[in-house]
Design a protein around this motif. Structure first.
Motif, PDB file in Angstrom:
ATOM      1  N   UNK A 187       0.834  -1.208   0.000  1.00 28.42           N
ATOM      2  CA  UNK A 187       0.000   0.000   0.000  1.00 28.42           C
ATOM      3  C   UNK A 187       0.863   1.249   0.000  1.00 28.42           C
ATOM      4  N   UNK A 188       0.396   2.287  -0.689  1.00 32.80           N
ATOM      5  CA  UNK A 188       1.212   3.490  -0.883  1.00 32.80           C
ATOM      6  C   UNK A 188       1.576   4.171   0.431  1.00 32.80           C
ATOM      7  N   UNK A 189       0.723   4.028   1.452  1.00 33.11           N
ATOM      8  CA  UNK A 189       0.975   4.722   2.723  1.00 33.11           C
ATOM      9  C   UNK A 189       1.598   3.798   3.771  1.00 33.11           C
ATOM     10  N   UNK A 190       2.219   2.697   3.336  1.00 30.67           N
ATOM     11  CA  UNK A 190       2.796   1.750   4.287  1.00 30.67           C
ATOM     12  C   UNK A 190       3.890   2.417   5.127  1.00 30.67           C
ATOM     13  N   UNK A 191       3.763   2.262   6.433  1.00 28.29           N
ATOM     14  CA  UNK A 191       4.767   2.785   7.363  1.00 28.29           C
ATOM     15  C   UNK A 191       4.942   1.779   8.496  1.00 28.29           C
ATOM     16  N   UNK A 192       6.094   1.828   9.172  1.00 26.40           N
ATOM     17  CA  UNK A 192       6.447   0.815  10.164  1.00 26.40           C
ATOM     18  C   UNK A 192       6.980   1.454  11.442  1.00 26.40           C
ATOM     19  N   UNK A 193       7.021   0.623  12.493  1.00 19.55           N
ATOM     20  CA  UNK A 193       7.585   1.035  13.788  1.00 19.55           C
ATOM     21  C   UNK A 193       8.225  -0.181  14.439  1.00 19.55           C
ATOM     22  N   UNK A 194       9.433  -0.002  14.974  1.00 22.25           N
ATOM     23  CA  UNK A 194      10.098  -1.060  15.734  1.00 22.25           C
ATOM     24  C   UNK A 194       9.685  -0.970  17.195  1.00 22.25           C
ATOM     25  N   UNK A 195       9.536  -2.125  17.838  1.00 20.24           N
ATOM     26  CA  UNK A 195       9.108  -2.105  19.233  1.00 20.24           C
ATOM     27  C   UNK A 195      10.262  -1.771  20.164  1.00 20.24           C
ATOM     28  N   UNK A 196       9.936  -1.229  21.340  1.00 17.99           N
ATOM     29  CA  UNK A 196      10.922  -0.934  22.375  1.00 17.99           C
ATOM     30  C   UNK A 196      11.297  -2.223  23.110  1.00 17.99           C
ATOM     31  N   UNK A 197      12.433  -2.164  23.822  1.00 16.70           N
ATOM     32  CA  UNK A 197      12.867  -3.329  24.591  1.00 16.70           C
ATOM     33  C   UNK A 197      13.654  -2.844  25.808  1.00 16.70           C
ATOM     34  N   UNK A 198      13.636  -3.647  26.874  1.00 13.90           N
ATOM     35  CA  UNK A 198      14.409  -3.363  28.087  1.00 13.90           C
ATOM     36  C   UNK A 198      15.373  -4.513  28.300  1.00 13.90           C
ATOM     37  N   UNK A 199      16.665  -4.189  28.423  1.00 14.69           N
ATOM     38  CA  UNK A 199      17.711  -5.217  28.504  1.00 14.69           C
ATOM     39  C   UNK A 199      18.759  -4.826  29.535  1.00 14.69           C
ATOM     40  N   UNK A 200      19.504  -5.800  30.077  1.00 11.77           N
ATOM     41  CA  UNK A 200      20.676  -5.471  30.896  1.00 11.77           C
ATOM     42  C   UNK A 200      21.834  -5.021  30.014  1.00 11.77           C
ATOM     43  N   UNK A 201      22.618  -4.102  30.524  1.00 13.85           N
ATOM     44  CA  UNK A 201      23.756  -3.562  29.776  1.00 13.85           C
ATOM     45  C   UNK A 201      24.959  -3.432  30.702  1.00 13.85           C
ATOM     46  N   UNK A 202      26.132  -3.762  30.187  1.00 14.57           N
ATOM     47  CA  UNK A 202      27.390  -3.540  30.901  1.00 14.57           C
ATOM     48  C   UNK A 202      28.205  -2.501  30.139  1.00 14.57           C
ATOM     49  N   UNK A 203      28.723  -1.507  30.852  1.00 16.15           N
ATOM     50  CA  UNK A 203      29.628  -0.511  30.270  1.00 16.15           C
ATOM     51  C   UNK A 203      30.975  -0.605  30.971  1.00 16.15           C
ATOM     52  N   UNK A 204      32.042  -0.532  30.193  1.00 19.32           N
ATOM     53  CA  UNK A 204      33.398  -0.540  30.731  1.00 19.32           C
ATOM     54  C   UNK A 204      34.091   0.740  30.274  1.00 19.32           C
ATOM     55  N   UNK A 205      34.681   1.449  31.231  1.00 19.96           N
ATOM     56  CA  UNK A 205      35.206   2.798  30.966  1.00 19.96           C
ATOM     57  C   UNK A 205      36.636   2.902  31.490  1.00 19.96           C
ATOM     58  N   UNK A 206      37.509   3.506  30.693  1.00 22.24           N
ATOM     59  CA  UNK A 206      38.884   3.750  31.108  1.00 22.24           C
ATOM     60  C   UNK A 206      39.126   5.244  31.194  1.00 22.24           C
ATOM     61  N   UNK A 207      39.641   5.711  32.336  1.00 24.91           N
ATOM     62  CA  UNK A 207      39.916   7.128  32.563  1.00 24.91           C
ATOM     63  C   UNK A 207      41.379   7.431  32.267  1.00 24.91           C
ATOM     64  N   UNK A 208      41.611   8.300  31.276  1.00 19.52           N
ATOM     65  CA  UNK A 208      42.954   8.819  31.032  1.00 19.52           C
ATOM     66  C   UNK A 208      43.306   9.858  32.093  1.00 19.52           C
ATOM     67  N   UNK A 209      42.332  10.691  32.444  1.00 22.89           N
ATOM     68  CA  UNK A 209      42.409  11.658  33.534  1.00 22.89           C
ATOM     69  C   UNK A 209      41.058  11.628  34.226  1.00 22.89           C
ATOM     70  N   UNK A 210      40.875  12.430  35.267  1.00 20.66           N
ATOM     71  CA  UNK A 210      39.573  12.493  35.917  1.00 20.66           C
ATOM     72  C   UNK A 210      38.527  13.164  35.029  1.00 20.66           C
ATOM     73  N   UNK A 211      38.960  13.852  33.995  1.00 18.48           N
ATOM     74  CA  UNK A 211      38.015  14.542  33.114  1.00 18.48           C
ATOM     75  C   UNK A 211      37.768  13.829  31.800  1.00 18.48           C
ATOM     76  N   UNK A 212      38.710  12.993  31.362  1.00 19.91           N
ATOM     77  CA  UNK A 212      38.621  12.371  30.038  1.00 19.91           C
ATOM     78  C   UNK A 212      38.633  10.846  30.158  1.00 19.91           C
ATOM     79  N   UNK A 213      37.675  10.212  29.506  1.00 21.08           N
ATOM     80  CA  UNK A 213      37.615   8.754  29.530  1.00 21.08           C
ATOM     81  C   UNK A 213      37.120   8.238  28.188  1.00 21.08           C
TER      82      UNK A 213
END
Length: 229
Positions: free
Chosen positions: A61-87
């Motif tokens: 159909x000419x007006x076909x449009x879509x949407x992706x569903x939301x999701x909730x997941x666990x996430x791990x972030x790993x961060x390295x600090x070069x200084x206290x201001x920059x990582x």
């Protein structure tokens, strides 16, 4: 994509500028170690709308449009600090999404259980406001799709295979760390906005039946605990 990429590039340049000047700041400071690990509960809120129909031999159909569903997941972030201001930070998670029709084919499942690895690296600048430590960041992101399947509504059309393209884009980031003690434990709240598209292709045997461009551009919003050591 040009405007978000430009914003990301300018942000990275602004964050990188203080790096050499602050490279010695870590000596003698007592704010924690070089590495921080975060465990989040994260909401992944994609767009998923069609931005262009490039191939259509089934007569959508000419007006076909879509949407992706939301999701909730666990996430791990790993961060390295070069200084206290920059990582620099990277994240690890796996999120799963369906894509359904909103107009033209309302409620029709077009994509089923598409699993996404949002490989992301951001360069971050942290401000120290005492009780709270806000930050901003930016960097490249690469969306990797795994085991995506054609939705149930496409099978009667003869669709036998479905693929989504892996794509490179940019992520902008902002958040805050709130220390809970002097031993590196903190509460963290984080928000990222990605600017990435994907190409979706539905096949009937060896024939490309439908090809559409989709705007993903998800918000990724998380809250959890951080530990710096």
């Amino acid at each position: 994509m040009k405007l978000p990429v430009t914003i990301g590039a300018l942000t990275l340049a602004a964050l990188a500028a203080p790096l050499s000047a602050q490279a010695q700041d870590r000596a003698g400071q007592g704010s924690g170690g070089h590495v921080q690990v975060k465990a989040f509960v994260t909401g992944v809120l994609p767009d998923g709308k069609i931005s262009d129909v490039e191939t259509d031999i089934v007569g959508l159909p000419a007006d076909t449009q879509t949407k992706a569903n939301d999701n909730v997941v666990p996430t791990i972030a790993i961060e390295y600090f070069f200084t206290d201001a920059i990582s620099v930070e990277t994240i690890c998670c796996l999120t799963q999404h369906d894509v359904d029709g909103t107009t033209g084919l309302p409620g029709a499942e077009l994509v089923s259980d598409a699993k996404l690895v949002p490989a992301t690296v951001t360069l971050k600048y942290h401000a120290d406001l005492g009780a709270v430590k806000p930050y901003v960041g930016a960097g490249p992101a690469y969306f990797i799709w795994i085991d995506e399947q054609p939705g149930a509504a496409t099978l009667p059309l003869g669709v036998t295979d479905f693929r989504m393209s892996d794509e490179l884009g940019v992520a902008l980031q902002a958040g805050v760390d709130i220390p809970l003690n002097d031993s590196g434990l903190a509460v963290s709240i984080d928000a990222k906005r990605y600017f990435i598209d994907t190409t979706a292709r539905w096949y009937a045997g060896d024939t490309l039946a439908i090809q559409t461009e989709h705007k993903l551009d998800p918000w990724v919003i998380g809250a959890g605990l951080a530990y710096r050591f």
